[in-house]
Design an enzyme around this catalytic site. Structure first.
Site, PDB file in Angstrom:
ATOM      1  N   CYS A 180       5.263  48.370  -5.287  1.00 46.77           N
ATOM      2  CA  CYS A 180       4.758  49.733  -5.067  1.00 46.77           C
ATOM      3  C   CYS A 180       5.756  50.655  -4.392  1.00 46.77           C
ATOM      4  O   CYS A 180       5.494  51.847  -4.260  1.00 46.77           O
ATOM      5  CB  CYS A 180       3.460  49.690  -4.257  1.00 46.77           C
ATOM      6  SG  CYS A 180       3.713  49.257  -2.533  1.00 46.77           S
ATOM      7  N   CYS A 220      -0.825  49.268  -2.916  1.00 46.14           N
ATOM      8  CA  CYS A 220       0.058  48.349  -3.629  1.00 46.14           C
ATOM      9  C   CYS A 220      -0.712  47.601  -4.717  1.00 46.14           C
ATOM     10  O   CYS A 220      -1.681  46.915  -4.420  1.00 46.14           O
ATOM     11  CB  CYS A 220       0.664  47.362  -2.636  1.00 46.14           C
ATOM     12  SG  CYS A 220       1.738  46.153  -3.422  1.00 46.14           S
ATOM     13  N   TYR A 232      -6.721   1.590   6.313  1.00 47.25           N
ATOM     14  CA  TYR A 232      -5.718   0.591   5.958  1.00 47.25           C
ATOM     15  C   TYR A 232      -5.358  -0.410   7.047  1.00 47.25           C
ATOM     16  O   TYR A 232      -4.536  -1.283   6.824  1.00 47.25           O
ATOM     17  CB  TYR A 232      -4.451   1.252   5.447  1.00 47.25           C
ATOM     18  CG  TYR A 232      -3.829   2.283   6.387  1.00 47.25           C
ATOM     19  CD1 TYR A 232      -3.400   1.933   7.663  1.00 47.25           C
ATOM     20  CD2 TYR A 232      -3.659   3.606   5.971  1.00 47.25           C
ATOM     21  CE1 TYR A 232      -2.836   2.862   8.510  1.00 47.25           C
ATOM     22  CE2 TYR A 232      -3.082   4.546   6.810  1.00 47.25           C
ATOM     23  CZ  TYR A 232      -2.679   4.165   8.081  1.00 47.25           C
ATOM     24  OH  TYR A 232      -2.118   5.086   8.917  1.00 47.25           O
ATOM     25  N   CYS A 289       8.904  47.257  -1.105  1.00 47.18           N
ATOM     26  CA  CYS A 289       8.083  46.359  -1.907  1.00 47.18           C
ATOM     27  C   CYS A 289       8.412  46.530  -3.389  1.00 47.18           C
ATOM     28  O   CYS A 289       8.424  47.657  -3.890  1.00 47.18           O
ATOM     29  CB  CYS A 289       6.611  46.674  -1.660  1.00 47.18           C
ATOM     30  SG  CYS A 289       5.506  45.898  -2.837  1.00 47.18           S
ATOM     31  N   GLU A 321       0.862  -1.193   0.000  1.00 45.99           N
ATOM     32  CA  GLU A 321       0.000   0.000   0.000  1.00 45.99           C
ATOM     33  C   GLU A 321       0.891   1.233   0.000  1.00 45.99           C
ATOM     34  O   GLU A 321       1.872   1.269   0.740  1.00 45.99           O
ATOM     35  CB  GLU A 321      -0.837   0.060   1.289  1.00 45.99           C
ATOM     36  CG  GLU A 321      -1.707  -1.129   1.524  1.00 45.99           C
ATOM     37  CD  GLU A 321      -2.172  -1.209   2.988  1.00 45.99           C
ATOM     38  OE1 GLU A 321      -1.919  -0.257   3.756  1.00 45.99           O
ATOM     39  OE2 GLU A 321      -2.778  -2.219   3.337  1.00 45.99           O
ATOM     40  N   LYS A 357      10.938   3.332   1.989  1.00 46.68           N
ATOM     41  CA  LYS A 357      10.872   4.758   1.678  1.00 46.68           C
ATOM     42  C   LYS A 357      11.490   5.057   0.311  1.00 46.68           C
ATOM     43  O   LYS A 357      12.441   4.400  -0.102  1.00 46.68           O
ATOM     44  CB  LYS A 357      11.638   5.564   2.744  1.00 46.68           C
ATOM     45  CG  LYS A 357      11.037   5.500   4.129  1.00 46.68           C
ATOM     46  CD  LYS A 357       9.772   6.311   4.190  1.00 46.68           C
ATOM     47  CE  LYS A 357       9.289   6.563   5.598  1.00 46.68           C
ATOM     48  NZ  LYS A 357      10.122   7.429   6.400  1.00 46.68           N
ATOM     49  N   ASP A 373       1.362  10.368   3.263  1.00 48.36           N
ATOM     50  CA  ASP A 373       1.956  11.326   4.178  1.00 48.36           C
ATOM     51  C   ASP A 373       0.854  12.179   4.789  1.00 48.36           C
ATOM     52  O   ASP A 373       0.574  13.282   4.334  1.00 48.36           O
ATOM     53  CB  ASP A 373       2.963  12.193   3.409  1.00 48.36           C
ATOM     54  CG  ASP A 373       4.011  12.766   4.338  1.00 48.36           C
ATOM     55  OD1 ASP A 373       4.015  12.402   5.528  1.00 48.36           O
ATOM     56  OD2 ASP A 373       4.814  13.574   3.865  1.00 48.36           O
ATOM     57  N   CYS A 412       4.910  43.958   2.713  1.00 48.18           N
ATOM     58  CA  CYS A 412       4.722  45.293   2.170  1.00 48.18           C
ATOM     59  C   CYS A 412       3.670  45.976   3.013  1.00 48.18           C
ATOM     60  O   CYS A 412       2.655  45.386   3.344  1.00 48.18           O
ATOM     61  CB  CYS A 412       4.246  45.195   0.716  1.00 48.18           C
ATOM     62  SG  CYS A 412       3.519  46.735   0.122  1.00 48.18           S
ATOM     63  N   LYS A 420       2.454   4.540   1.129  1.00 45.79           N
ATOM     64  CA  LYS A 420       2.507   5.137   2.462  1.00 45.79           C
ATOM     65  C   LYS A 420       2.128   6.604   2.347  1.00 45.79           C
ATOM     66  O   LYS A 420       2.881   7.421   1.829  1.00 45.79           O
ATOM     67  CB  LYS A 420       3.905   4.994   3.063  1.00 45.79           C
ATOM     68  CG  LYS A 420       3.990   5.489   4.493  1.00 45.79           C
ATOM     69  CD  LYS A 420       5.310   5.086   5.127  1.00 45.79           C
ATOM     70  CE  LYS A 420       5.360   5.425   6.602  1.00 45.79           C
ATOM     71  NZ  LYS A 420       5.295   6.852   6.882  1.00 45.79           N
TER      72      LYS A 420
END
Ligand code: IVH
Length: 680
Positions: free
Chosen positions: A408, A429, A227, A405, A116, A312, A120, A423, A118
């Protein structure tokens, strides 16, 4: 659906659900099918998610598994939730098989495995009694997890009742996760709402599940694969594969790539090749011995089973040259450094850009333009720059993060304790103004009928409006032009102009909220409006509060519920002349009504300070009482304070009150006053 309709609907559904729960649990006499019950529950969840303000925490249908002291109640797992040993290559897998054979005394016999992906995400345990979902918990430390039952109920993949036969009591385990697409969409939405963003789908899933308010979880796009097995009161299957088939039959989603395999290395290669194109993040493949009788004989060693292993994938890395660093501007003004790279293939995906996270990270890793760098795609969807390749020629100069920024020219600043540069030119902006405008016309703000997100974007892109003031100063003059636009007509253009005219008068709280200043949501805008009373006063005080250490600044920071961090956001907004210009242009178009003091309470407009330890009331309770009577609660005592309530061990504030001749009440006196005034 209107709010009124939603309220009635929630009430009706809540009562109905409570009745069916009682019929099912207490009287063993259900009147509706499981599917009908699930449909009711989902309908309730959908409406509750759309109108989060309508469901009270004490609403039985929205019951949260929270401990009395806040946080989640703890749940002890019947069978500990363990982790898996890792394999990183074919030798590790061969050794794993050899270990099993040695332990069981099997020689050359073939071992059957189920493989199966794995996932995350985060593992959870789900308990069903008589086919009904009764409790869900996080893994926690493996022995004890947190009760997230109410949150889990909101997951679309979680069957609230199992289809078909099931043992009287069974615990099922699985992984809650977020797909990559859901993650990106949710993060974009979080960003435009100025809310917390997540680094990767795993964190986003964990954050979504661990909400104290299940109504928030309901709005997060969480998915679930089942699972594994925990405790069961009766036999379920003889092989793991049969068990997965039962899970499917009960209504769970089992990862569609799961299957019985003969050649682990081949499966590993196959899934590895498919990995980048999968809808969700995986970091390997779990191989589980198929025969459950053998699994039982093998048992556990340390914190992991002897019968399973997680093989892994290697981290997907590549090296390339850093050509430049671009500053990307988020819609809330966050400046994110992005690496411009000589394109490189990382695990099947061509990478041209990667995140450098923030200025600190660049400095810590001493990343310079021109460096040969390592790029990585790990659990994160967005590739990252790991750092310069050791020994390779280095770029010439250390990188200097820009102080203004790029869009702007407003100052870019960094709040203390934060890593993000922002900013400060919010209203001015160009990178942010479209989002600001959308917020500006939204429901809790100016709420201008006929001026929704789509129209705002169009009008802004085509130069009809450049800032909020233009809605009032320019759009009414453009009625004829709007009338001939696609999708418009004379009537809708006239209606829009009328709707704009109607909103020239607005209350102070709404006005402040509409500005979209970071951390100034509806609640804080109300606090500010109530504290300052009029626009003119607020505007003057904010301009004065720009100066650190000024009286205006400390007054602002001492408003209960505001505090120094929020005060700083306001000060930053007002410190940027571009913002002040946009604000003044806007205010000139409007009539801003003074904040109404709260409904005729006997402390209306008065300022109250609580100090010392209150014995019969919590601080929030005392504050709510005072506000109910129309008072403002502040943190520090000054000449302007009307009333100071002193609890046990009161110190300097009580002394100051006496010195200044401010009226001082004991806790009991306060209760008497508030009791008479309908507090609590
Ligand atoms: S079985 C005793 N199957 O991996 C065996 N775990 O490192 C318990 N995980 O905490 C786990 N996909 O969060 C199993 N198909 C899968 C899985 C899986 C992801 C996670 C799970 C567990 C961790 C163990």
């Amino acid at each position: 659906m209107s709010e009124v309709k939603a309220r009635t609907e929630l009430l009706r559904l809540g009562m109905e659900l409570a009745r069916h729960d009682r019929l099912y649990h207490a009287e063993d006499a259900p009147e509706i099918t499981d599917a009908a019950y699930d449909a009711l529950r989902r309908r309730y969840n959908d409406v509750a998610a759309a109108f989060p303000g309508l469901v009270g925490a004490d609403d039985p249908a929205a019951k949260v598994g929270a401990a009395p002291g806040g946080g989640f109640a703890k749940i002890r797992h019947g069978v500990p939730m363990l982790s898996l040993d890792n394999a990183f290559g074919p030798e590790d897998f061969t050794e794993f098989c050899a270990r099993i054979r040695r332990f069981l005394g099997l020689d050359e016999a073939a071992l059957g495995f189920v493989a199966e992906p794995k996932i995350d995400g985060l593992s959870i345990s789900l308990t069903y009694e008589h086919g009904r979902f009764v409790q869900g918990a996080t893994r926690g430390d493996g022995t004890e997890g947190e009760d997230v039952t109410a949150n889990l109920r909101t997951l679309k993949d979680l069957p609230l009742r199992l289809k078909g036969e099931a043992p009287a009591r069974i615990e099922i385990r699985g992984e809650v996760f977020m797909t990559k697409a859901d993650f990106l969409a949710m993060n974009a939405a979080q960003e435009s709402a100025g809310e917390k963003m997540f680094a990767n789908p795993r964190n986003a899933a964990a954050g979504g599940l661990r909400q104290l308010d299940a109504r928030i979880t309901a709005t997060r796009p969480l998915s679930l694969f089942a699972y594994a097995m925990g405790e069961a009161s009766g036999p379920v299957a003889e092989t793991h594969w049969e068990y997965l088939e039962r899970l499917r039959a009960w209504g769970f989603t089992v990862n569609p790539l799961s299957r019985r395999i003969a050649d682990a290395a081949a499966f590993q290669a196959e899934v590895g090749a498919a990995r980048a194109g999968l809808a969700y993040d995986i970091d390997g493949v779990v191989y589980k011995l198929d025969d459950l009788a053998l699994q039982r004989r093998l048992g556990f060693v340390g914190r992991a089973p002897r019968w399973a292993i997680a093989w892994k994938f290697p981290a997907e890395q590549a090296t390339t040259v850093l050509e430049g660093i671009d500053i990307q501007l988020g819609r809330t003004g966050a400046l994110t450094p992005v690496a411009r790279l000589v394109p490189v293939n990382v695990g099947g995906v061509l990478v041209r850009n990667a995140t450098l996270h923030n200025a600190d990270e660049i400095a810590r890793k001493d990343i310079r333009i021109g460096d040969t760098v390592i790029i990585q795609r790990a659990g994160d969807v967005i590739p990252q720059v790991v750092g310069p390749v050791e020994g390779a020629p280095r770029g010439a100069a250390a990188y200097v993060f820009p102080a203004v920024c790029p869009a702007c020219g407003s100052a870019a600043v960094r709040a203390p304790g934060e890593v993000v540069m922002r900013c400060t030119g919010g209203l001015a902006c160009p990178a942010q103004v479209e989002e600001r405008l959308i917020h500006f016309v939204s429901r809790g703000a100016f709420d201008i009928e006929g001026l929704g997100e789509k129209t705002i974007r169009e009008f802004h892109e085509e130069g009809l409006i450049g800032g909020p003031a233009d809605i009032f100063s320019r759009l009414p003059l453009l009625e004829a032009e709007i009338a001939v636009r696609e999708g418009w007509g004379a009537l809708s253009a006239r209606n829009l102009v009328a709707a704009i005219a109607q909103r020239r008068g607005i209350g102070l709280a709404r006005f402040i909220f509409a500005l979209g200043i970071r951390r100034i949501g509806e609640a804080n805008a109300k606090l500010l409006a109530r504290h300052y009373g009029s626009y003119a006063n607020w505007r003057a005080q904010m301009a004065a509060a720009v100066v650190i250490g000024s009286e205006a600044r400390s007054d602002l920071g001492s408003i209960l519920g505001i505090g120094p961090a929020i005060a700083e956001e306001l000060a930053e907004f007002f410190a940027e002349p571009r913002n002040v210009a946009a604000l003044d242009a806007l205010a000139a178009e409007l009539t801003i009504a003074d904040a109404e003091a709260r409904g005729g309470g006997e402390l209306t407009g008065k300022s109250v300070v609580f100090t010392g330890t209150l014995e019969t009331l919590t601080r929030p309770e005392a504050k709510a009482m005072a506000e109910k009577m129309g008072a403002r609660v502040t943190d520090s005592v000054s000449k302007k304070t009307d009333l100071v309530v002193v609890g046990a061990d009161a110190g300097s504030k009580a002394r100051k009150a006496v010195e200044l001749g401010v009226r001082v009440l004991s806790e009991a006196e306060w209760r008497a006053l508030a009791g008479g005034g309908g507090g609590g």
